[in-house]
Each structure stands twice: as C-alpha cells, then as structure tokens.
Design a protein around this motif. Structure first.
Motif, PDB file in Angstrom:
ATOM      1  N   ALA A 142       0.837  -1.199   0.000  1.00  0.00           N
ATOM      2  CA  ALA A 142       0.000   0.000   0.000  1.00  0.00           C
ATOM      3  C   ALA A 142       0.874   1.253   0.000  1.00  0.00           C
ATOM      4  O   ALA A 142       2.082   1.194   0.231  1.00  0.00           O
ATOM      5  CB  ALA A 142      -0.922  -0.007   1.220  1.00  0.00           C
ATOM      6  N   ASN A 143       0.259   2.382  -0.249  1.00  0.00           N
ATOM      7  CA  ASN A 143       0.974   3.657  -0.323  1.00  0.00           C
ATOM      8  C   ASN A 143       1.773   3.978   0.936  1.00  0.00           C
ATOM      9  O   ASN A 143       2.798   4.650   0.868  1.00  0.00           O
ATOM     10  CB  ASN A 143      -0.010   4.796  -0.599  1.00  0.00           C
ATOM     11  CG  ASN A 143      -0.662   4.668  -1.956  1.00  0.00           C
ATOM     12  OD1 ASN A 143      -0.133   4.025  -2.866  1.00  0.00           O
ATOM     13  ND2 ASN A 143      -1.826   5.273  -2.108  1.00  0.00           N
ATOM     14  N   ASN A 144       1.336   3.487   2.087  1.00  0.00           N
ATOM     15  CA  ASN A 144       2.031   3.763   3.344  1.00  0.00           C
ATOM     16  C   ASN A 144       3.092   2.708   3.681  1.00  0.00           C
ATOM     17  O   ASN A 144       3.659   2.719   4.758  1.00  0.00           O
ATOM     18  CB  ASN A 144       1.031   3.879   4.496  1.00  0.00           C
ATOM     19  CG  ASN A 144       0.378   2.553   4.850  1.00  0.00           C
ATOM     20  OD1 ASN A 144       0.524   1.563   4.133  1.00  0.00           O
ATOM     21  ND2 ASN A 144      -0.353   2.549   5.959  1.00  0.00           N
ATOM     22  N   GLY A 145       3.337   1.759   2.767  1.00  0.00           N
ATOM     23  CA  GLY A 145       4.340   0.718   2.988  1.00  0.00           C
ATOM     24  C   GLY A 145       3.790  -0.563   3.594  1.00  0.00           C
ATOM     25  O   GLY A 145       4.515  -1.543   3.726  1.00  0.00           O
ATOM     26  N   MET A 146       2.519  -0.585   3.941  1.00  0.00           N
ATOM     27  CA  MET A 146       1.896  -1.772   4.524  1.00  0.00           C
ATOM     28  C   MET A 146       1.686  -2.839   3.449  1.00  0.00           C
ATOM     29  O   MET A 146       1.178  -2.548   2.367  1.00  0.00           O
ATOM     30  CB  MET A 146       0.541  -1.382   5.126  1.00  0.00           C
ATOM     31  CG  MET A 146      -0.278  -2.525   5.668  1.00  0.00           C
ATOM     32  SD  MET A 146      -1.870  -1.870   6.304  1.00  0.00           S
ATOM     33  CE  MET A 146      -2.953  -3.186   5.807  1.00  0.00           C
ATOM     34  N   ARG A 147       2.105  -4.078   3.729  1.00  0.00           N
ATOM     35  CA  ARG A 147       1.852  -5.186   2.799  1.00  0.00           C
ATOM     36  C   ARG A 147       0.429  -5.675   3.029  1.00  0.00           C
ATOM     37  O   ARG A 147       0.017  -5.940   4.146  1.00  0.00           O
ATOM     38  CB  ARG A 147       2.824  -6.335   3.004  1.00  0.00           C
ATOM     39  CG  ARG A 147       2.488  -7.545   2.091  1.00  0.00           C
ATOM     40  CD  ARG A 147       3.568  -8.570   1.994  1.00  0.00           C
ATOM     41  NE  ARG A 147       4.745  -8.110   1.288  1.00  0.00           N
ATOM     42  CZ  ARG A 147       4.861  -8.007  -0.045  1.00  0.00           C
ATOM     43  NH1 ARG A 147       3.856  -8.310  -0.804  1.00  0.00           N
ATOM     44  NH2 ARG A 147       5.982  -7.589  -0.589  1.00  0.00           N
ATOM     45  N   TYR A 148      -0.310  -5.796   1.945  1.00  0.00           N
ATOM     46  CA  TYR A 148      -1.669  -6.320   1.986  1.00  0.00           C
ATOM     47  C   TYR A 148      -1.701  -7.610   1.177  1.00  0.00           C
ATOM     48  O   TYR A 148      -1.296  -7.650   0.017  1.00  0.00           O
ATOM     49  CB  TYR A 148      -2.651  -5.311   1.389  1.00  0.00           C
ATOM     50  CG  TYR A 148      -4.048  -5.856   1.219  1.00  0.00           C
ATOM     51  CD1 TYR A 148      -4.883  -6.028   2.318  1.00  0.00           C
ATOM     52  CD2 TYR A 148      -4.528  -6.197  -0.035  1.00  0.00           C
ATOM     53  CE1 TYR A 148      -6.167  -6.529   2.160  1.00  0.00           C
ATOM     54  CE2 TYR A 148      -5.823  -6.693  -0.201  1.00  0.00           C
ATOM     55  CZ  TYR A 148      -6.625  -6.853   0.901  1.00  0.00           C
ATOM     56  OH  TYR A 148      -7.898  -7.346   0.747  1.00  0.00           O
ATOM     57  N   THR A 149      -2.159  -8.676   1.821  1.00  0.00           N
ATOM     58  CA  THR A 149      -2.320  -9.976   1.178  1.00  0.00           C
ATOM     59  C   THR A 149      -3.693 -10.499   1.544  1.00  0.00           C
ATOM     60  O   THR A 149      -4.111 -10.388   2.693  1.00  0.00           O
ATOM     61  CB  THR A 149      -1.233 -10.963   1.662  1.00  0.00           C
ATOM     62  OG1 THR A 149       0.049 -10.418   1.358  1.00  0.00           O
ATOM     63  CG2 THR A 149      -1.370 -12.305   0.993  1.00  0.00           C
ATOM     64  N   ASN A 150      -4.387 -11.050   0.554  1.00  0.00           N
ATOM     65  CA  ASN A 150      -5.712 -11.592   0.844  1.00  0.00           C
ATOM     66  C   ASN A 150      -6.022 -12.725  -0.118  1.00  0.00           C
ATOM     67  O   ASN A 150      -5.389 -12.866  -1.158  1.00  0.00           O
ATOM     68  CB  ASN A 150      -6.784 -10.501   0.740  1.00  0.00           C
ATOM     69  CG  ASN A 150      -7.948 -10.741   1.680  1.00  0.00           C
ATOM     70  OD1 ASN A 150      -8.290 -11.875   1.994  1.00  0.00           O
ATOM     71  ND2 ASN A 150      -8.567  -9.659   2.133  1.00  0.00           N
ATOM     72  N   SER A 151      -6.991 -13.537   0.275  1.00  0.00           N
ATOM     73  CA  SER A 151      -7.490 -14.640  -0.541  1.00  0.00           C
ATOM     74  C   SER A 151      -8.942 -14.357  -0.885  1.00  0.00           C
ATOM     75  O   SER A 151      -9.685 -13.817  -0.051  1.00  0.00           O
ATOM     76  CB  SER A 151      -7.398 -15.957   0.230  1.00  0.00           C
ATOM     77  OG  SER A 151      -6.060 -16.257   0.512  1.00  0.00           O
TER      78      SER A 151
END
Length: 187
Positions: A142-151
C-alpha cells in the motif's frame, strides 16, 4: 451434481473462525484436471464454455501484468455482492457504482506504490454453465508501505462475454485493516 464443502480456518484477534462455502460442481470436479494457465491453476468443470474460461483467465492475466483491469470484463449493469463483514460488504448495482465505492478507492490505496495490488496466484477456476468461480490470492504494498495480502473466491455469471453478476468472498479483517489504515491517494 456433487456439492463440495470448502472449510477454511481464519485466525483473528477473537480466535479462530471457520468459514465454510458450498460449491455445486460436476461430479468430476476436483479430480485434478490441470489447466495450462498462468499461476499453476487448476481449471475444473465441464459445463463452462471455453470462451468464458478464456475471458476470465485473460482478464486475470492482464490485471496481474498491470496491462488491464479486471473490471474491463464487467457489464455496465453488473450486480456485485461483497459477502461478509467488510466495510464495503453489500450489493452494488451497476459497474460505475462498484467502481466509485469500492474498486477505485481500493486502487487509490496502492497507486503510489511500486508494488500495487495484483493477483499473484490462481488456485482454481471452476466452471458450470454460465457460472465461473475463481479462487485466487493477491498481494501488494500500500501507499504507506503496509503489505496487503488476501485470498478471494469470486463467483461470476457471464453473458455475451461480460460478467453480469458476481459474489465476492474475502478475508474481512485484512481488508478492513487496509481500508481503515491506508487513506486513498487523491493523485
């Protein structure tokens, strides 16, 4: 027709929660008929038209490569329901409403990133009649550096080459954390 139950245990701050979905598939589904598509996917089912399978596969491939959007195959009058308890869970009538309220704000949380959200793995594509079910995973920074992973599991009805209706299942805690903690970019 054989019904398959898929149960997944999802961890949360409140303990483990079992999520169960039932899919009605042809009796031969799940027998390991491997497809040659990207991501090592298994494509199953006998009633789905090859044209529908190619349309969905191509849309996911283009999205994964960043050369297209999954919404390119959505009909303007699509009815899309997001199940569960996400902050965007409800039924959306029309492609523009779905874009304005979900897809564009979601994408705006990644549009400044060098690794925007993309599909990374398609576990399986199930087809029967005009219905195509895709079980897939995606990730991005994400723009703030947070990794987003989802199923995700998307159940889509196609007519004349366009998705006219869909139901989306996803892990809501990860989605809600992204939605609440990463403001959408306005650029």
């Amino acid at each position: 027709m054989k019904t398959h139950r898929i149960t997944r245990v999802v961890g949360s701050a409140f303990g483990a929660m079992a999520v169960t979905a039932a899919l009605a598939l042809p009796a031969h589904a799940g027998t390991g008929m491997a497809g040659a598509g990207a991501y090592g996917a298994q494509e199953r089912g006998g009633g789905c038209t090859e044209a529908h399978r190619r349309i969905i596969r191509s849309a996911f491939d283009d999205w994964s490569k960043g050369t297209g959007s999954i919404t390119d195959v959505f009909h303007p009058a699509i009815v899309w329901r997001i199940e569960g308890r996400t902050v965007v869970s409800k039924t959306y009538h029309g492609k523009q409403r779905l874009l304005d309220e979900v897809m564009l704000p979601f994408g705006a949380r990644f549009n400044l990133s060098r690794e925007p959200f993309r599909p990374t793995n398609i576990e399986a594509i199930y087809c029967e009649g005009d219905t195509t079910v895709v079980h897939w995973h995606g990730t991005g920074i994400a723009n703030n550096g947070m990794r987003y992973t989802n199923s995700y599991v998307w159940i889509m009805t196609l007519r004349r080459g366009k998705v006219v209706s869909g139901i989306a299942f996803l892990e809501s805690i990860s989605f809600n954390e992204l939605w609440r903690n990463v403001p959408p970019s306005t650029t």
